[in-house]
Design a protein around this motif. Structure first.
Motif, PDB file in Angstrom:
ATOM      1  N   GLU A   4      35.754  14.143  46.524  1.00  0.00           N
ATOM      2  CA  GLU A   4      37.006  14.760  46.078  1.00  0.00           C
ATOM      3  C   GLU A   4      36.998  15.001  44.572  1.00  0.00           C
ATOM      4  O   GLU A   4      37.369  16.078  44.098  1.00  0.00           O
TER       5      GLU A   4
ATOM      6  N   ILE B  63      35.664  18.777  45.471  1.00  0.00           N
ATOM      7  CA  ILE B  63      36.860  19.375  46.065  1.00  0.00           C
ATOM      8  C   ILE B  63      37.870  19.803  45.002  1.00  0.00           C
ATOM      9  O   ILE B  63      38.327  20.952  44.994  1.00  0.00           O
ATOM     10  N   ARG B  64      38.208  18.897  44.094  1.00  0.00           N
ATOM     11  CA  ARG B  64      39.205  19.245  43.078  1.00  0.00           C
ATOM     12  C   ARG B  64      38.693  20.262  42.059  1.00  0.00           C
ATOM     13  O   ARG B  64      39.399  21.236  41.755  1.00  0.00           O
TER      14      ARG B  64
ATOM     15  N   LEU C 175      39.328  23.384  46.352  1.00  0.00           N
ATOM     16  CA  LEU C 175      39.167  23.495  47.812  1.00  0.00           C
ATOM     17  C   LEU C 175      40.383  22.865  48.499  1.00  0.00           C
ATOM     18  O   LEU C 175      40.326  21.754  49.031  1.00  0.00           O
TER      19      LEU C 175
ATOM     20  N   THR D  53      40.236  21.475  52.165  1.00  0.00           N
ATOM     21  CA  THR D  53      39.135  20.568  52.479  1.00  0.00           C
ATOM     22  C   THR D  53      39.562  19.120  52.295  1.00  0.00           C
ATOM     23  O   THR D  53      40.138  18.766  51.262  1.00  0.00           O
ATOM     24  N   THR D  54      39.268  18.289  53.293  1.00  0.00           N
ATOM     25  CA  THR D  54      39.608  16.870  53.225  1.00  0.00           C
ATOM     26  C   THR D  54      38.467  16.033  53.765  1.00  0.00           C
ATOM     27  O   THR D  54      37.631  16.501  54.538  1.00  0.00           O
TER      28      THR D  54
ATOM     29  N   SER E 129      37.515  21.471  56.784  1.00  0.00           N
ATOM     30  CA  SER E 129      37.577  22.491  55.743  1.00  0.00           C
ATOM     31  C   SER E 129      38.048  23.815  56.344  1.00  0.00           C
ATOM     32  O   SER E 129      38.548  23.866  57.466  1.00  0.00           O
TER      33      SER E 129
ATOM     34  N   ASP F 224      36.993  27.825  51.848  1.00  0.00           N
ATOM     35  CA  ASP F 224      36.504  26.713  51.030  1.00  0.00           C
ATOM     36  C   ASP F 224      34.994  26.532  51.167  1.00  0.00           C
ATOM     37  O   ASP F 224      34.301  26.252  50.180  1.00  0.00           O
TER      38      ASP F 224
END
Length: 388
Positions: free
Chosen positions: A226, A230-231, A235, A238-239, A286, A290
């Protein structure tokens, strides 16, 4: 960590709330939509072939030369008939692996962690990989990331499959598993070959890679993914869900035959389950947008410095125009000779593939919300998009 500036075009793609598309999202009454641009008509036909073959729904997104194209076919929900939508979230399975490999290589680029991809597994996880001729003192992190460790794939274990496939899925879908448990399942089997002396895809490798990230940083691999990917890339769909069994909305349902070999097997809604049974090898969720942003950034060298970029994309030859780097694979398309990089995935209820040219200028993600059927149809879609 070192930071790498996003080029303006990539930043715009990553941060834009919406992008002009080549098709309009389909209305609920019309789940199949023909593209407006002839360039993608063959790709759309390939999507339609997937749903004609029995998959409830398929979607794709292609980014090329400033153009964004969305294609959809079929439905996201068999009960309501809701069509697949371009911004649907879905489980991405083994497309988690490029994220994990990227984090490991970032750590190797940062001296404060004292990590090299040629370190042994034993050096980071002492005493863990032992028994049945498995020996972490002989396996390197590079071999984990490239699937040359020889470690048995825990997903192939009959006991594991007895719990999480077939009718047992409904009893155990929320059980989950700790990474140590998954590693023990893999180590209950003898290795496929001595470290470095072959290639065999094994999810056990990436469970261990996730554990190395946590040992090196003191943080969960999820938090590192993350923070580092991701950050910075924006995104938003997205997790890394951990033990959460649900898929955040918006999403279609995920349908499965629960890996029953009978072609006439019943289709089940398998959307909800505890994805920790996949962990660092395949738990992420996702969107097509992303994944395209991520793979494009990766190929353009926005996430890794040059030395680690070279290591990631140095592939082991698998024959037939295919190779596997560190968490990413390449293929030379037979129809036109174009080389694409990306990954594919197969997780309960969802099949996904992302492919991109080496310069990141042309990238596509395709997803189907079913885990059965002829996966050569995805290959047809890739050939149509990049060779058409």
């Amino acid at each position: 960590m070192a930071t790498y500036a996003l080029p303006r075009a990539l930043a715009a793609l990553a941060l834009a709330g919406s992008v002009a598309t080549a098709t309009v999202a389909p209305a609920a009454a019309a789940p199949r939509v023909a593209p407006r641009h002839a360039d993608h008509s063959a790709t759309q036909q390939a999507l339609d072939a997937i749903t004609d073959g029995g998959t409830p729904g398929a979607l794709a997104r292609a980014d090329r030369a400033g153009e964004v194209w969305h294609g959809t076919s079929g439905v996201a929900d068999l009960r309501t008939g809701r069509p697949r939508l371009p911004h649907d979230r879905f489980r991405i399975g083994s497309l988690t692996k490029p994220f994990i490999a990227t984090v490991v290589l970032q750590l190797a680029a940062e001296p404060r962690y004292g990590l090299s991809i040629d370190d042994t597994v034993e050096g980071w996880l002492p005493g863990l990989v032992r028994g049945n001729d498995n020996d972490g003192r002989r396996i390197t992190l590079r071999q984990l990331l490239q699937h040359t460790s020889g470690l048995y794939d825990y997903i192939r274990d009959e006991g594991f499959r007895a719990r999480f496939t077939g009718k047992a899925f409904f009893t155990h879908r929320y059980d989950g598993a700790a990474p140590e448990e998954l590693v023990r399942i893999g180590l209950a089997h003898k290795p496929e070959f001595a470290p470095g002396e072959g290639w065999s895809y094994s999810n056990t490798n990436y469970i261990l890679a996730g554990m190395v990230i946590e040992k090196a940083t003191g943080n969960s691999y999820a938090s590192e993914v993350e923070r580092r990917i991701i950050r910075p890339l924006g995104l938003r769909g997205t997790t890394v869900p951990g033990t959460s069994s649900s898929v955040p909305g918006p999403h279609g349902r995920h349908y499965s035959k629960l890996y029953v070999a009978d072609p006439a097997a019943r289709i089940h809604d398998a959307t909800d389950f505890n994805p920790s049974v996949s962990g660092a090898s395949g738990e992420m969720i996702s969107t097509s947008r992303d994944l395209n942003v991520f793979i494009r950034a990766l190929l353009r060298g926005e996430l890794l410095p040059p030395a680690q970029q070279k290591q990631m994309f140095t592939g082991r030859d698998l024959g037939d125009g295919r190779s596997y780097g560190l968490g990413i694979r390449s293929q030379t398309l037979k129809a036109c000779g174009v080389k694409v990089w990306g990954h594919s995935s197969d997780i309960t209820g969802s099949l996904t593939r992302t492919a991109a040219t080496a310069d990141g200028r042309h990238v596509m993600t395709i997803n189907r919300n079913g885990d059965w059927g002829d996966q050569a149809l995805e290959q047809s879609a890739i050939e149509a998009e990049f060779c058409g």
